[in-house]
Design a protein around this motif. Structure first.
Motif, mmCIF file in Angstrom:
data_model
loop_
_atom_site.group_PDB
_atom_site.id
_atom_site.type_symbol
_atom_site.label_atom_id
_atom_site.label_comp_id
_atom_site.label_asym_id
_atom_site.label_seq_id
_atom_site.Cartn_x
_atom_site.Cartn_y
_atom_site.Cartn_z
ATOM 1 N N ASP A 8 -4.229 -2.366 -2.112
ATOM 2 C CA ASP A 8 -4.788 -1.976 -0.827
ATOM 3 C C ASP A 8 -5.972 -2.900 -0.575
ATOM 4 O OD1 ASP A 8 -6.284 -0.625 1.193
ATOM 5 O OD2 ASP A 8 -5.365 1.270 0.612
ATOM 6 N N ARG B 206 0.840 -1.199 0.000
ATOM 7 C CA ARG B 206 0.000 0.000 0.000
ATOM 8 C C ARG B 206 0.874 1.247 0.000
ATOM 9 N NH1 ARG B 206 -2.186 3.319 3.864
ATOM 10 N NH2 ARG B 206 -0.898 2.283 5.405
ATOM 11 N N TYR C 93 -9.830 1.170 12.268
ATOM 12 C CA TYR C 93 -9.854 -0.283 12.388
ATOM 13 C C TYR C 93 -11.002 -0.939 11.637
ATOM 14 C CZ TYR C 93 -6.449 0.283 16.120
ATOM 15 O OH TYR C 93 -5.331 0.574 16.830
ATOM 16 N N GLY D 76 -11.971 -4.503 4.804
ATOM 17 C CA GLY D 76 -10.811 -5.064 4.112
ATOM 18 C C GLY D 76 -10.889 -6.582 4.053
ATOM 19 N N ASN E 148 -5.518 5.007 7.475
ATOM 20 C CA ASN E 148 -6.280 4.346 6.426
ATOM 21 C C ASN E 148 -7.737 4.106 6.811
ATOM 22 O OD1 ASN E 148 -6.206 3.439 3.784
ATOM 23 N ND2 ASN E 148 -5.912 1.312 4.392
ATOM 24 N N LEU F 11 -8.610 -2.192 0.602
ATOM 25 C CA LEU F 11 -9.848 -1.463 0.342
ATOM 26 C C LEU F 11 -10.051 -1.199 -1.147
ATOM 27 C CD1 LEU F 11 -9.591 0.962 3.368
ATOM 28 C CD2 LEU F 11 -11.041 -1.043 3.136
ATOM 29 N N ALA G 114 -5.165 -2.377 10.627
ATOM 30 C CA ALA G 114 -5.423 -0.988 10.292
ATOM 31 C C ALA G 114 -4.253 -0.077 10.596
ATOM 32 C CB ALA G 114 -6.636 -0.511 11.059
ATOM 33 N N ARG H 1 -12.841 -0.022 9.137
ATOM 34 C CA ARG H 1 -12.766 0.030 7.687
ATOM 35 C C ARG H 1 -11.748 -0.994 7.179
ATOM 36 N NH1 ARG H 1 -10.942 4.529 4.323
ATOM 37 N NH2 ARG H 1 -11.774 4.027 2.281
ATOM 38 N N THR H 2 -10.513 -0.917 7.678
ATOM 39 C CA THR H 2 -9.481 -1.814 7.166
ATOM 40 C C THR H 2 -9.731 -3.255 7.583
ATOM 41 O OG1 THR H 2 -7.909 -0.033 7.300
ATOM 42 C CG2 THR H 2 -7.004 -2.217 7.061
ATOM 43 N N ASN H 3 -10.012 -3.476 8.854
ATOM 44 C CA ASN H 3 -10.091 -4.858 9.335
ATOM 45 C C ASN H 3 -11.363 -5.566 8.888
ATOM 46 O OD1 ASN H 3 -7.720 -4.174 10.514
ATOM 47 N ND2 ASN H 3 -8.402 -4.373 12.631
#
Lengths: 380, 333
Positions: A61, A42, A91, A98, A88, A63, A84, A93-95
């Motif tokens: 990424d 990323r 948590y 993602g 970015n 995402l 996360a 959103r990314t975890n």
């Protein structure tokens, strides 16, 4: 080559520029005979560790679904170790999102296996008895642990539908070279006299060396018949935190005098208040913001700093005061996990790494001649 | 005469260093932004009011006298060839190229075209470095006996192409990308080494930690440790017969004079104030060399010299067998 568990396989490590994923990629390419080791990148500048090996760096990424699809073309096994980063989207959103995207991409690209690296955090912080992989996974209102619980739910669901072979590895407290939380941070706290013993270090230390986590991940990606299972992984040695952190103190040649008693109501309240202040600071982040928000955040930040001199997070207090062990019998029995690094050997290597990479700041005053490189910063 | 210059490669170094310096340099006009990604070229052009935008040198060559090549090093030889072919002078970012053979080709092309080839070793423009010999003399320190340098910090450069970590694009990591500055300086001050030792932490890929040892004629020596994973002092110690000069790697004018029992912080006189000025000094030097048809401060052969050394270091790396197990990260031994 030491093992050949991945001979002929093409694998993708998501999170391979990070601490655990990076070490996993190193071992896959050098020791396991993988045909191709791809690492999703990323941020290029974070790839300075893993790029020392013969890996394929692919921009992407978790995402960005299109980048995941590109990265997974022709891949047999996906290791999802990404967590996360602060920049970015947090948590959840990314975890969670993602992980959803990773599973969807695995299905679309016909990947045969997914190993998801979760955390002991899914078991919450008020579990008093023996902890095993079958212990409850409550939602606690903490962003990080909740995001890991929800991400695991997605992985379990994919396994249940038989659409994807998935195994979850839950490391406990991961230490070793490149560990920020359980190596560099405590050393720095000790050096700056901010380190606090909880209950005089009598809590059970269920930490795990990064190479042992990697071993469990490698087993999870190569054994059959375990889809839908989750495994906790520790070093499996009978240690207290006093035993463990004593190594760091001896390395630095310092002692730690500050203490917290987990049974003290005041200590517990102080730790909870520290958490509240941290949450305020986190939630009120962002620019532009109205003046009141900046003022409140600033106040919480200042107060939080003061509180942290005496207290720690409630999660840390729990972690360092736990007296019940972490049971990894199923990890041994089903996964066939045997630690590849003892705490003593891992500690020796870790302190060599500390001496090399942080010698100016966290070096030993009496490095062992012939084994510990002399750090240039120590000369002046 | 005003030199009309185009920037080729509109990434991080163009945006952060060259374009701001170019628009503030007398005798030079920043006339074109060129990038194979036209959107990047447009973005740079908008920011610095650059008149022309294009995706290759050829299409804009008619309105230019020179180009500054600020792309990753694997593209330098082809882009320089294109520029010389179009009759343009070239200021090429460091590293001059990936290998000494490519450098030799660039020098040959420049000579054949009768054009200036300057290499962007901008650190050579720091007054404290240019005046080192005078300082040694002025303080009565005698000859240099050795140089000991360290430099390191966790890597954060906002590279767009990631070329500094991609082994399909470059033959090396931190030494080629960043260590080149200090190695260039050592060669500038001490000449070509007669003996070279080298260790790094690469395991089939690109090094992020390295240690270089050099021996020169007359028993002089240099050692250099560099990292892009950890913090090391940004420090150059020039040890002479009767004392030493200590400077920060980033210091343009400040240094510390150390003689037996005393340590004094000093500053060389200079008009320039900040690092952007050294980017400007480099551009002025380039423009002047075009105008006078003279040599720039760092001509092609000077840029090639450090690449020859780095070729030697990487040959040592390539000859090393891979270990059986993944070693402790970062350790170079």
């Amino acid at each position: 080559m030491v093992n050949r568990r991945y001979e002929g396989k093409a694998v993708l490590v998501i999170g391979g520029t990070g601490f655990i994923g990076g070490r996993l990629a190193e071992r896959l390419v050098l020791e396991e005979g993988a045909r191709e080791v791809r690492v999703l990148v990323r941020n290029w500048s974070r790839a300075v560790w893993v790029s020392r090996y013969r890996v394929e760096l692919v921009p992407g990424d978790v995402l960005d679904a299109a980048s995941l699809a590109r990265a997974m073309v022709g891949i047999d096994v996906v290791f999802h170790c990404a967590s996360a980063p602060a920049d970015n989207g947090g948590y959840t959103r990314t975890n969670v999102e993602g992980t959803r995207a990773v599973i969807a991409a695995c299905l679309a690209q016909g990947v045969s296996r997914l190993v998801y690296v979760s955390s002991i955090a899914v078991h919450g912080d008020d579990h008093e008895g023996v902890l095993s992989a079958d212990s409850p996974r409550p939602l606690t209102g903490r962003d990080y642990s909740d995001s890991k619980v929800l991400a695991e739910d997605l992985v379990f669901e994919a396994a249940r539908s038989n659409a994807l072979y998935c195994v979850i590895i839950r490391p406990t407290y991961v230490w070793g070279p490149r560990s920020s939380l359980f190596t560099v941070r405590p050393l720095r706290e000790m050096k700056q006299d901010r380190f606090k013993w909880v209950d005089n270090g009598r809590g059970i230390c269920a930490a795990v060396h990064v190479d042992n986590v990697v071993e469990a991940i490698l087993l999870a990606g190569s054994k059959s018949g375990l889809s839908g299972r989750a495994y906790l992984v520790t070093d499996g040695e009978d240690l207290t935190w006093a035993d463990f952190f004593g190594n760091y103190l001896r390395h630095l040649g310092v002692t730690a005098a500050r203490a917290l008693d987990s049974r003290s109501r005041l200590a517990r309240a102080g730790c909870r208040a520290t958490d509240v202040l941290r949450t305020i600071v986190e939630r009120l982040k962002g620019n532009p913001a109205p003046l009141w928000r900046k003022v409140v955040r600033r106040l919480a930040l200042e107060l939080g700093r003061r509180m942290e001199r005496r207290y720690m997070s409630a999660w840390d207090l729990h972690k360092y005061s736990r007296r019940a062990p972490v049971d990894i019998a199923s990890t041994h029995r089903e996964l066939g996990y045997v630690p590849v690094v003892s705490v003593a050997a891992g500690m020796r290597d870790t302190l060599l790494w500390v001496q090399d990479q942080y010698g100016g700041e966290l070096g030993s005053p009496t490095p062992v001649a012939g084994t510990v490189p002399v750090h240039p910063a120590g000369q002046g | 005469m005003t030199v009309r210059m185009g920037i080729v490669g509109c990434g991080a170094i163009a945006l952060n260093m060259h374009a701001p310096a170019a628009v503030a340099t007398g005798g030079l006009q920043l006339s074109a932004a060129i990038d194979s990604d036209l959107a990047l070229a447009r973005s740079l052009a908008n920011k610095f009011a650059i008149a022309h935008v294009g995706c290759n040198i050829r299409e804009l060559a008619g309105m230019l006298d020179a180009v500054l090549i600020a792309t990753p090093p694997h593209t330098h030889v082809a882009l320089a060839a294109e520029a010389f072919d179009a009759g343009l002078h070239v200021l090429c970012e460091k590293p001059m190229a990936n290998t000494a053979a490519e450098c030799a080709e660039m020098i040959r092309l420049a000579a054949a075209a009768g054009r200036i080839l300057a290499i962007g070793h901008n650190f050579r423009f720091f007054p404290v470095r240019r005046q080192l010999r005078q300082l040694l003399h002025q303080h009565g320190l005698g000859e240099i006996e050795s140089i000991v340098a360290t430099e390191g910090k966790p890597y954060t450069w906002p590279t767009l192409t990631g070329y500094t970590v991609r082994r399909e694009l470059v033959p090396g990591g931190v030494i080629l990308n960043a260590g080149i500055h200090t190695l260039d300086l050592i060669l500038w001050w001490l000449g070509d080494p007669v003996e070279v030792t080298y260790e790094d932490d690469a395991v089939g890929g690109l090094e992020s930690n390295a240690r270089v040892g050099l021996r020169f004629r007359g028993g002089r020596s240099a050692s250099f440790r560099q990292s892009r994973t950890c913090a090391l002092p940004y420090q150059i110690r020039v040890i002479a017969q009767r004392g030493e000069i200590l400077m920060s790697t980033n210091a343009t004018r400040d240094y510390t004079l150390k003689t037996s029992g005393s340590s004094t912080r000093l500053r060389v006189l200079s008009d320039a104030a900040d690092e952007t000025d050294y980017a400007r000094a480099q551009l002025s030097d380039f423009a002047r060399s075009i105008e006078d048809a003279g040599l720039p401060l760092v001509p092609g052969p000077e840029g090639a010299r450090v690449i020859r050394l780095i070729d030697q270091l990487y040959a040592i790396k390539r000859a090393r067998p891979l270990p059986e197990r993944a070693p402790i990260p970062g350790l170079t031994w």
